[in-house]
Structures are given as structure tokens and as C-alpha cells.
Design a protein around this motif. Structure first.
Motif, PDB file in Angstrom:
ATOM      1  N   PRO B 518       0.894  -1.058   0.310  1.00  0.00           N
ATOM      2  CA  PRO B 518      -0.299   0.168   0.309  1.00  0.00           C
ATOM      3  C   PRO B 518       1.201   1.174   0.307  1.00  0.00           C
ATOM      4  O   PRO B 518       0.334   2.260  -0.488  1.00  0.00           O
ATOM      5  N   ALA B 519       2.262   1.137   0.271  1.00  0.00           N
ATOM      6  CA  ALA B 519       3.190   2.376  -0.511  1.00  0.00           C
ATOM      7  C   ALA B 519       2.470   3.400  -1.888  1.00  0.00           C
ATOM      8  O   ALA B 519       2.200   2.131  -2.312  1.00  0.00           O
ATOM      9  N   HIS B 520       2.302   4.400  -1.322  1.00  0.00           N
ATOM     10  CA  HIS B 520       2.298   5.443  -2.197  1.00  0.00           C
ATOM     11  C   HIS B 520       2.466   6.958  -2.571  1.00  0.00           C
ATOM     12  O   HIS B 520       3.709   7.306  -1.614  1.00  0.00           O
ATOM     13  N   ASP B 521       2.480   6.664  -3.668  1.00  0.00           N
ATOM     14  CA  ASP B 521       3.430   7.927  -4.365  1.00  0.00           C
ATOM     15  C   ASP B 521       2.645   9.581  -3.347  1.00  0.00           C
ATOM     16  O   ASP B 521       1.484   9.489  -3.302  1.00  0.00           O
ATOM     17  N   PRO B 522       3.040  10.034  -2.254  1.00  0.00           N
ATOM     18  CA  PRO B 522       2.643  11.323  -1.814  1.00  0.00           C
ATOM     19  C   PRO B 522       2.140  12.332  -2.394  1.00  0.00           C
ATOM     20  O   PRO B 522       1.145  13.108  -1.258  1.00  0.00           O
ATOM     21  N   VAL B 523       2.352  12.163  -3.953  1.00  0.00           N
ATOM     22  CA  VAL B 523       0.893  13.066  -3.967  1.00  0.00           C
ATOM     23  C   VAL B 523      -0.142  12.877  -4.375  1.00  0.00           C
ATOM     24  O   VAL B 523      -0.894  13.774  -4.044  1.00  0.00           O
ATOM     25  N   GLY B 524       0.576  11.932  -6.057  1.00  0.00           N
ATOM     26  CA  GLY B 524      -0.988  11.529  -6.390  1.00  0.00           C
ATOM     27  C   GLY B 524      -2.150  10.351  -5.745  1.00  0.00           C
ATOM     28  O   GLY B 524      -2.070  10.052  -5.413  1.00  0.00           O
ATOM     29  N   LYS B 525      -0.755   9.460  -4.448  1.00  0.00           N
ATOM     30  CA  LYS B 525      -1.876   8.948  -3.590  1.00  0.00           C
ATOM     31  C   LYS B 525      -1.783   7.599  -4.367  1.00  0.00           C
ATOM     32  O   LYS B 525      -2.231   6.734  -3.725  1.00  0.00           O
ATOM     33  N   ILE B 526      -0.944   7.081  -5.129  1.00  0.00           N
ATOM     34  CA  ILE B 526      -1.623   6.329  -6.175  1.00  0.00           C
ATOM     35  C   ILE B 526      -0.692   5.325  -5.545  1.00  0.00           C
ATOM     36  O   ILE B 526       0.508   5.198  -5.598  1.00  0.00           O
ATOM     37  N   PRO B 527      -1.153   3.982  -5.020  1.00  0.00           N
ATOM     38  CA  PRO B 527      -0.234   2.660  -5.106  1.00  0.00           C
ATOM     39  C   PRO B 527       0.521   2.364  -5.424  1.00  0.00           C
ATOM     40  O   PRO B 527      -0.172   2.419  -6.832  1.00  0.00           O
ATOM     41  N   GLU B 528       2.125   1.631  -5.303  1.00  0.00           N
ATOM     42  CA  GLU B 528       2.323   0.962  -5.520  1.00  0.00           C
ATOM     43  C   GLU B 528       2.470  -0.481  -6.279  1.00  0.00           C
ATOM     44  O   GLU B 528       2.927  -1.962  -6.256  1.00  0.00           O
ATOM     45  N   TYR B 529       1.195  -0.688  -6.816  1.00  0.00           N
ATOM     46  CA  TYR B 529       0.468  -2.265  -7.460  1.00  0.00           C
ATOM     47  C   TYR B 529       2.311  -3.147  -8.241  1.00  0.00           C
ATOM     48  O   TYR B 529       2.215  -3.670  -8.720  1.00  0.00           O
ATOM     49  N   LYS B 530       2.806  -2.026  -8.788  1.00  0.00           N
ATOM     50  CA  LYS B 530       3.690  -2.521 -10.323  1.00  0.00           C
ATOM     51  C   LYS B 530       5.234  -3.032  -9.331  1.00  0.00           C
ATOM     52  O   LYS B 530       5.258  -3.957 -10.096  1.00  0.00           O
ATOM     53  N   VAL B 531       6.215  -2.903  -8.077  1.00  0.00           N
ATOM     54  CA  VAL B 531       6.820  -3.146  -7.719  1.00  0.00           C
ATOM     55  C   VAL B 531       6.116  -3.585  -5.858  1.00  0.00           C
ATOM     56  O   VAL B 531       5.681  -3.296  -5.462  1.00  0.00           O
ATOM     57  N   CYS B 532       6.187  -5.386  -5.895  1.00  0.00           N
ATOM     58  CA  CYS B 532       6.992  -5.364  -4.456  1.00  0.00           C
ATOM     59  C   CYS B 532       7.898  -6.820  -4.032  1.00  0.00           C
ATOM     60  O   CYS B 532       7.833  -7.294  -5.076  1.00  0.00           O
ATOM     61  N   ALA B 533       8.150  -6.802  -2.611  1.00  0.00           N
ATOM     62  CA  ALA B 533       8.652  -7.849  -2.727  1.00  0.00           C
ATOM     63  C   ALA B 533       7.924  -9.179  -2.626  1.00  0.00           C
ATOM     64  O   ALA B 533       7.021  -8.722  -2.256  1.00  0.00           O
ATOM     65  N   ALA B 534       8.480 -10.689  -2.734  1.00  0.00           N
ATOM     66  CA  ALA B 534       7.130 -11.321  -2.932  1.00  0.00           C
ATOM     67  C   ALA B 534       8.421 -12.697  -3.297  1.00  0.00           C
ATOM     68  O   ALA B 534       9.833 -13.047  -3.392  1.00  0.00           O
ATOM     69  N   ARG B 535       7.691 -14.212  -2.283  1.00  0.00           N
ATOM     70  CA  ARG B 535       8.319 -15.332  -2.736  1.00  0.00           C
ATOM     71  C   ARG B 535       7.611 -16.200  -3.347  1.00  0.00           C
ATOM     72  O   ARG B 535       6.272 -16.223  -3.513  1.00  0.00           O
ATOM     73  N   ILE B 536       8.143 -17.496  -3.342  1.00  0.00           N
ATOM     74  CA  ILE B 536       7.488 -18.902  -3.363  1.00  0.00           C
ATOM     75  C   ILE B 536       7.726 -19.788  -3.559  1.00  0.00           C
ATOM     76  O   ILE B 536       8.648 -19.811  -3.324  1.00  0.00           O
ATOM     77  N   ARG B 537       6.522 -20.677  -3.066  1.00  0.00           N
ATOM     78  CA  ARG B 537       6.744 -22.127  -1.963  1.00  0.00           C
ATOM     79  C   ARG B 537       5.933 -22.830  -2.987  1.00  0.00           C
ATOM     80  O   ARG B 537       4.805 -22.476  -3.344  1.00  0.00           O
ATOM     81  N   LYS B 538       7.122 -23.734  -2.644  1.00  0.00           N
ATOM     82  CA  LYS B 538       5.659 -25.616  -3.817  1.00  0.00           C
ATOM     83  C   LYS B 538       4.678 -25.381  -2.541  1.00  0.00           C
ATOM     84  O   LYS B 538       5.219 -25.364  -0.753  1.00  0.00           O
ATOM     85  N   LYS B 539       3.540 -26.215  -2.667  1.00  0.00           N
ATOM     86  CA  LYS B 539       2.602 -26.033  -1.715  1.00  0.00           C
ATOM     87  C   LYS B 539       2.801 -27.556  -1.355  1.00  0.00           C
ATOM     88  O   LYS B 539       2.688 -28.487  -1.571  1.00  0.00           O
ATOM     89  N   GLY B 540       2.195 -27.552   0.420  1.00  0.00           N
ATOM     90  CA  GLY B 540       2.604 -28.553   0.605  1.00  0.00           C
ATOM     91  C   GLY B 540       3.772 -29.435   1.508  1.00  0.00           C
ATOM     92  O   GLY B 540       4.734 -28.764   1.383  1.00  0.00           O
TER      93      GLY B 540
END
Lengths: 337, 540
Positions: B518-540
């Protein structure tokens, strides 16, 4: 040969319309030329409608039957009598193709009912679009059969009329006072002159005949479809405006316990067209789906049914957002080896 | 919006859709144009077939890449560095339009000073783009006369979204690519009428036509027209602010129209908590959705086919929408619902039709003054600004002069994304859309044919990334961020760069916005949908 003045056409059609609907090319409010009933506005004689009269004989969505809550099935094929006026030659030939499709393995009652109640009045084509190629296919610009009546715009304010069936003949007899006579020899000469002048108007920049030959012999390079797939955005609009596309899907809808089975036009460019329940798709690559479309129309219809599955109407190019369609296919087919 | 207002004085697409097909160079950044704006994508392809040079800046190999003279795969969130690098080359190689810069703009020296350090080599280190590609793109863009820039959410949905836009505008001004046919800065709007919603004052700081709520004469004009006094002179709140206030209990009631924040806003868990804190939540929409499920009152609106009025599209074109069928069930046109609500609250809004409302807009909004109901009955709409009834409308903006007078260079420094990959979350997650679905899926996921084409969510992964995770194509995996996790099948493709993963946001079964930052631009207030840190795990 019979001749009708332009100002007499509407009275004639109105008299035919006493016991049936009369459809003709009419501009709508957004500037699109469509088949509409003649009370909607003035008839346009000069341009080809955006969508052929396929949508009248084989509607985009059609109710096949209803199953009532007690299990009773109600199926009512449409028995409305119609006059379809101003059909271009390519679209009339597309009806011949559709007739074959809906009667080849079994007679489709819904299509048959509409078809046998329709009187086809064609208009020989005098102003082909730059993407038309009926002249190569022999599906136009003039017909020598497959119409009830054919009109020829031999002069600004009048049309000569050829009779193609008994039903056509009766349609003239009912309003005999609206027609004049032109001696046959003179009429034939006028028609031939018009035809010669029209044939000169076709674009010659693409060798459709060669493209068709290559397709019939299955000699189209796979690169043609790869290239086409880069340019095509898969919107499916070409199948929508195509007069010979006959694929449909069948769906059921339930409302207040009543089940309605409908059929809707389908589109072979979509992945779901052949996707199987397992998720497997024999035509997963888009280029393979494009190949399927052109091979169906240009390779397998000629082989199996002795008809090309395209009548050269040119709509798939004119209405395409990237302006490709059959025109671009032929261009690629004849240049990529 | 804010970025273009600061530089040009007007926050909209500068040029028109048809101009794309005559461009000589098209610079596409942060837009999967053929999938999300096919009418424009088609024109770009047409231009390319006629010989136009296409520059694509996108970490995914989108379809337009097949037509690209250069494909730049910048690391997500490094657009400012990339564009500064391009400007550095243009200035170094003396390819900028000196006359345009001198006569039409201000603050060039500040730009020159700032971009001096963004050499191709330096930028290459930040963005991961080979220096040669940066130089090549700069030369192509600068040396063609008719160069257009198109961008979409890939530019705006960052914590530096406004600075990204300013930097794009700087580039166009530097080369004089503004105020002519087939040039300009062209933000492609994602909805049929999102331009119209902004034009009509659907923003916290303006009335219709971007007339500021802080401007006393403007407020007085509206007070007089509406027969009221005391319109607040203060700038209101953005969606981002409102949800934060609701979460803290500072906001008691919220009336949402045609939005589905439970799907479309970042960090869905937080959104849900915020909405549940409200004493009153009213949602007006055409179908039940994830947000109406939380509402105390649902007001059924009606669809495009059931209403009369106008839509204003991405090229500022206002055109008619005509009712094809009567509203179904209890649904009603949005303006009628609002009028009735106002009446109950003691203010009689006396409009009898859409045309009545447009006539008031004509009176109160200079840029819409000539777009009358009568003129819209024929033809294909009118592009604002259209100051009077005889004005033909404006296909491109800033001819001869910027809306604000001189164009202002607003140089910006590169800002790292709010959350970058680390040992714990080593992948970068970006989000977007697919060809077959629209936004939160309220409409398209109810359409059987579109659903048949694409009925489940997926995470795009590069084969190398998949190999290192030991996951197979189609295998259901768990994608996690610091905000949450979803179970989702993989789609292994080399159309994405290694280390980056992509998930569309249409699917309620695997809501990617549970994961987004939800971090966003201080002026436009548009959130940073295009970048965040993630990981992938195998299920189970």
C-alpha cells in the motif's frame, strides 16, 4: 426485360410487405449500414452493408427451445415471411454456402424455416470495395443464378430486373403496373456494359487466385500464420462480419425454472473454441488457430464440399482494426515462401 | 494528472488516437497497449508496418516487442533513471530542440544539471539495461519529427508515479515533441470514462474542468449556480487517505460508486479492516461484488446499455451513450439515485435528464462550454477544450503555447521502490491485467465467453526462476509477501525476465491485492501496484 424506376421501388416493396417483413440496407443513427426493415429509413443502394443478411437467416443468438417446469418442450422455428432486398452477389453466394452447411448432414429446422420463407432480391455490384475479390472466385459481381430476382443499376434512376425463380416472377406480377419493359437485346447490352465497367474497378495489387491455389494445394508456409498472428489482436470481429462463418455454440439458461437452450455465433480465433475439458488444446498456439480459419475456408471446404468458404466480400479486412483479414492473408501467402 | 499539470498545465492525453498511425517513432513505456488499449495498439502496429520506429520499455515481452527497434527491459521501478539516462544522451549528443527549449519552456538548466550524472553507464547499473540500448532509444526518439510517447499504469502505479510522469514530460519538452500532430505525452486511460470522472471533478481538489476548490471566485460561481453558500474551500481526501482515516475511526461513513476496493486496492486485508470500521458503508454498483458484501446499503446502479448521457474517453472526446434497454429490476441511472438522495437530505436537485446536467456543465465549465447536448446528437463526439458552440474541439493540446504558458522542466531523481527484493523475499511481484478481463471482473467474469477464454488466475514465472524453485508449469504454488499469501497456478514463460513474477488482479479466487504494497506516491496517492518483494513456496 423488366425495368423499375427508383421512385417505384419503395411502393413495390411496401406492397410486398403487406404479408411479410421487408429488409434492406439502411443507415442507422451511428452511420453504420445494416439490414433493417424498410420503415426504419431510406434504402441505401450504393454501399455494401457492414454485416450480411446472414444475421437474419442465422441470428447471432437464437432460441432453439424451452423446457417448461413440467418437462414439456416447446420448440418454434421462426416462420416469418421475409423479403431480403439489396443483397450483394457475394452475400447471395454466402447464402448458398450456408444452405449447404445447414442441410449437409441433417436439415436444421430453424434455418430451413427462415430460409424457405425468404425471398432474395439481389443487387448486382457496381462499386466493389478495394478489398473485394469476388471476381477471382466467380461469386460476383453479378450472378447468373441463386437469386429470386436480381436488379442491375443500369442507370442513375432505374434498375433492370432478371427473374431467377417462380417466387421472383410472382413478386413482379403482383405489382405489374410499377414496371416498364426494355427490349431484351438492348437490356442485355446494357447489363454487359455495366459488368465490364465494374470488373475494371477491382483492385489488382494482390494475386488472390495464386493465394487460393496455394491454399487448395496446402502449400502455405507456416510462417504466413506466424506473421499473421503478430498482427492480429484476436478480437474475433472478422468472424462476426463474415457472411460464410457458420460455427455456433449451444448454451442453456435457466430462469424461474424454465430452461432455454440457445445457440450463438462462435469464433474459431478464441482459445476456448477447441479447448478440451482437461485443459488440453489441439490448437493452443494462436498461429495454429489462424491456420485453422484459413485452411477451413480455403483448403477443406473446396476439398470436401466443392465450394470455397469465402465469397470475397472483403469485410474481414475493411472492418479489422489492424486491417488484415483475407487481404493480408493473400498478400502474405503469395510473398512468404 | 499531477505530473502533467506541473509540467504542461493540463493533465490529459495531449494528442489523439488516430495520430498514432502517422507517427514516425512511438515510445511505449509501462503500457501493454495491444492488450489493454487494442484500438491504440492496432494503430501502433499500423504505424510500424509503415516504417515507424517503435521503442518498448517493459520487463515483459509484450506483443509490441515484435515491432520494436529497441526493447528495453528496465528493472521495475527504475523508469526515472532510464528516462534521465535517455535525456543525458540527447543533451550530450546535442540532439535536443534548442529553439523549443528556449522559447516554450523554463528551468532547462536545472534539468541539464540533474541529468548530467545519469550517464548511460550509471543508468545501466540502476536499471539493468545495456548502455547501448539507452543510447539507441535516445537517438531514435530525438531524431524523428513525429515522436509520440504512450504510457499507462506501468508509469503511474509507483511511489514515484508523479515524478515518473514529470520525467516523461521533461523528455517530450526537451525534444520539442509537444504541440504538434503525432507527438506528445499520451497517458492511456484504463476505463471508458475515467477521463470524464476526472473532468467532472471526481478528484479531491477540483470542480469540473479542473477548476480549483481553493480558488475563491470559482467557489462563488458554483455557490451562485447551485443556490448554496459555504462550499468548503479545503482540498478533500483521496481514496488512500479515506481508507486510512476509516481504519483509525476518523471517518464514519463512506459512499462508494462504481468501485470495488476490496479487489482493486492494495493490501486487501487492511482495506477490509478499514471498511469494517465504518458506521455506514453505501455502495452503488451494477452487480454484487466483494465490496457490496460489506455494505450496509447497496444502491443498484445500471449498466451502460441502460443509461443516457456522455462518456469522455482517453483522447478527451466527449460522446453520447444512448440507452438501449430500460433499466432492469430496481436498478436506476446513477444521476437519478444521487438526485433522490440529495432531495432526502434536504437539497432539491432538479434535473430532468442527462441533457439538463450537461447544460449546467456547459455553463460552469469553460473547457466543456461548447460541448452541448444538441451538438452531441450527431457525429462522433467533441474533444475538449471546446470553449464555445462554434469551436470544433481540440485534437491536440499545447499548440504554440502550453496551457500554463511556459512548459516547466521538473527534474527528478531516481527513487528506489518502497520494497525491493531481499534474502527473505527474493522475487519482484508486479501486477496487471489480461486481454480477456476488465478490472475487478464484476462484468467480464460474468460473461461466459470471456470466462471460457480465461477462468483462473496465474503467476507468470521465467523458466530459470521456475527451475531454481523446482516448480512445474501449471503447478499450484503459494505466492507470499509481507502482507499475505495466495495459492495460484504457475505459467512458465520466457516473456518475463528472471526474478520478476506477474499476477493479474481480476480474480477473486486468488486476489493479488492481498499481496501488494500500500505504499503510495506522496502527491498522487497512487499505490505501488507494480513493485513489491515476494517469494514463492511449493504447496504442502
Amino acid at each position: 426485360m423488366k425495368l423499375i424506376r427508383k421512385q417505384n421501388i419503395l411502393p413495390w416493396l411496401q406492397s410486398l410487405g403487406q404479408d411479410r417483413e421487408v429488409w434492406a440496407p439502411i443507415l442507422n443513427g451511428n452511420g453504420d449500414l445494416l439490414f433493417q426493415q424498410i420503415h426504419e429509413g431510406p434504402i441505401c443502394y450504393d454501399l455494401k452493408p457492414m454485416i450480411s443478411c446472414r444475421r437474419i437467416l442465422f441470428p447471432q443468438e437464437e432460441k432453439l427451445f424451452e423446457v417448461q417446469t413440467d418437462g414439456t418442450i416447446i420448440a418454434k422455428p421462426d416462420t416469418t415471411k421475409r423479403v431480403l432486398f439489396g443483397i450483394r452477389s457475394c452475400d447471395a453466394k454466402a447464402i448458398v454456402f450456408t444452405d449447404m452447411f445447414f442441410s449437409k448432414n441433417f436439415q436444421d429446422a430453424y434455418y430451413e424455416s427462415r430460409r424457405k420463407n425468404a425471398l432474395l432480391i439481389t443487387l448486382s455490384c457496381h462499386d466493389p470495395m478495394p478489398t473485394c475479390w469476388c471476381n477471382t472466385l466467380g461469386t460476383g459481381p453479378f450472378l447468373d443464378k441463386d437469386f429470386d430476382l436480381q436488379l442491375y443499376p443500369v442507370q442513375e434512376d432505374a434498375f433492370l430486373i432478371a427473374i431467377g425463380s417462380d417466387a421472383g416472377k410472382s413478386a413482379l406480377e403482383a405489382s405489374a403496373s410499377l414496371f416498364e419493359e426494355m427490349p431484351d437485346l438492348q437490356a442485355k447490352a446494357r447489363i454487359e456494359a455495366l459488368k465490364d465497367a465494374t470488373l475494371l474497378k477491382f483492385a489488382k495489387n494482390i494475386d488472390f487466385a495464386q493465394a487460393l491455389e496455394l491454399a487448395k494445394e496446402r502449400k502455405i508456409s507456416p510462417k504466413v500464420y506466424d506473421k499473421y498472428s503478430e498482427e492480429c489482436l484476436a478480437c474475433g470481429g472478422c468472424a462476426f462480419v463474415c457472411p460464410t462463418c457458420t460455427c455456433f455454440d449451444v448454451r442453456e439458461f435457466t430462469e424461474t425454472g424454465i430452461i432455454t437452450r440457445c445457440r450463438q455465433w462462435e469464433n474459431c480465433f478464441f482459445e476456448g473454441f477447441t479447448k478440451e475439458a482437461s485443459g488440453h488444446n489441439p490448437r493452443r498456439r494462436f498461429a495454429d488457430r489462424i491456420a485453422r480459419r484459413f485452411e477451413h475456408k480455403l483448403t477443406f471446404e473446396p476439398k470436401n464440399n466443392h465450394m470455397v468458404g469465402c465469397t470475397g466480400c472483403g469485410r474481414c479486412t475493411i472492418y479489422c482494426i489492424t486491417k488484415i483479414g483475407m487481404h493480408r492473408f493473400a498478400e502474405l501467402a503469395t510473398t512468404i515462401k | 494528472m499531477a505530473g502533467l499539470v506541473a509540467t504542461f498545465g493540463s493533465g490529459a492525453m495531449t494528442n489523439s488516437i488516430n495520430e498514432f498511425q502517422n507517427a514516425e517513432c512511438i515510445f511505449v513505456i509501462g503500457s501493454n497497449t495491444t492488450e489493454q488499449h487494442p484500438e491504440i495498439g492496432a494503430r501502433i502496429i499500423e504505424a510500424a508496418k509503415k516504417g515507424a520506429k517503435i521503442i518498448v520499455c517493459d520487463a515483459r515481452s509484450i506483443r509490441l516487442v515484435k515491432y520494436a527497434a529497441v526493447h528495453i527491459k528496465q528493472r521495475n521501478g527504475t523508469d526515472i533513471a532510464l528516462l534521465n539516462g535517455i535525456m543525458n544522451v540527447i543533451i550530450q549528443e546535442d540532439l535536443y530542440d534548442k529553439q523549443f527549449v528556449a522559447e516554450r519552456t523554463e528551468n532547462f538548466d536545472a534539468l541539464k544539471t540533474l541529468v548530467a550524472k545519469y550517464t548511460p553507464e550509471y543508468v545501466s547499473k540502476i536499471t539493468g539495461v545495456p548502455a547501448d540500448d539507452i543510447i539507441k532509444a535516445a537517438r531514435i526518439y530525438a531524431t524523428h519529427k513525429k515522436s509520440m510517447i504512450a504510457y499507462a499504469m506501468g508509469i503511474t502505479q509507483h511511489i514515484c508515479g508523479v515524478d515518473n510522469v514529470k520525467t516523461v514530460a521533461n523528455l517530450a519538452m526537451l525534444t520539442g515533441h509537444v504541440g504538434m500532430e503525432s507527438t506528445g505525452v499520451n497517458p492511456l486511460r484504463g476505463q471508458n470514462n475515467v477521463q470524464g470522472a476526472c473532468d467532472m471533478g471526481g478528484l479531491p481538489n477540483v470542480f469540473t474542468g479542473y477548476q480549483k476548490v481553493t480558488d475563491e471566485p470559482v467557489c462563488q460561481k458554483f455557490e451562485k449556480a447551485w443556490g448554496v453558500t459555504g462550499i468548503p474551500r479545503k482540498v478533500g481526501k483521496t481514496v488512500t487517505d479515506m481508507l486510512a482515516m476509516a481504519h483509525k475511526g476518523e471517518l464514519k461513513a463512506l459512499y462508494i460508486m462504481g468501485e470495488n476496493p476490496m479487489m482493486s486496492d492494495p493490501d486487501t486485508k487492511h482495506v477490509e479492516d478499514a471498511l469494517k470500521h465504518l458506521e455506514l458503508l453505501i455502495v452503488q454498483d451494477i452487480f454484487p461484488n466483494e465490496t457490496t458484501a460489506l455494505a450496509h446499503v447497496v444502491l443498484p446502479g445500471c449498466t451502460f446499455a441502460e443509461k443516457d448521457g456522455t462518456f469522455s474517453n482517453t483522447e478527451r472526446r466527449v460522446s453520447r451513450v444512448r440507452k438501449a434497454i430500460e433499466p432492469i429490476g430496481e436498478s436506476r441511472q446513477d444521476w437519478q439515485i444521487i438526485c433522490d438522495l440529495a432531495q432526502r437530505l434536504g437539497y432539491p436537485m432538479k434535473y430532468s435528464s442527462w441533457a439538463d446536467i450537461l447544460r449546467e456543465i456547459n455553463e460552469l465549465t469553460p473547457s466543456y462550454a461548447g460541448i452541448t447536448p444538441e451538438r452531441l446528437e450527431t457525429g462522433f463526439g467533441i474533444q475538449w477544450p471546446c470553449p464555445n458552440k462554434d469551436h470544433p474541439g481540440t485534437p491536440y493540446l499545447h499548440k504554440g503555447k502550453f496551457t500554463k504558458g511556459l512548459g516547466t522542466f521538473v527534474p527528478c531523481e531516481h527513487i528506489e521502490p518502497n520494497e525491493v527484493p531481499d534474502a527473505e523475499y527474493p522475487l519482484t511481484l508486479t501486477t496487471g491485467r489480461v486481454y480477456w478481463h476488465y478490472h475487478t471482473g464484476s462484468m467480464t467474469r460474468r460473461t461466459n465467453l470471456l470466462e471460457r477464454e480465461c477462468n483462473q488466475n496465474f503467476v507468470e514465472i521465467h523458466p530459470d526462476t521456475a527451475k531454481s524453485l523446482n516448480v512445474r508449469n501449471g503447478e499450484t504454488v503459494i505466492v507470499e509477501t509481507r502482507r499475505g499469501s495466495i495459492e495460484i497456478p504457475t505459467k512458465i514463460t520466457d516473456e518475463i525476465v528472471p526474478g520478476l513474477i506477474f499476477v493479474p488482479f481480476h480474480f477473486t479466487e486468488a486476489k493479488v491485492n492481498l499481496l501488494t504494497n500500500p505504499a503510495h506516491d506522496p502527491v498522487g496517492k497512487i499505490p505501488e501496484y507494480k513493485v513489491c518483494a515476494a517469494r514463492i513456496r511449493k504447496k504442502g
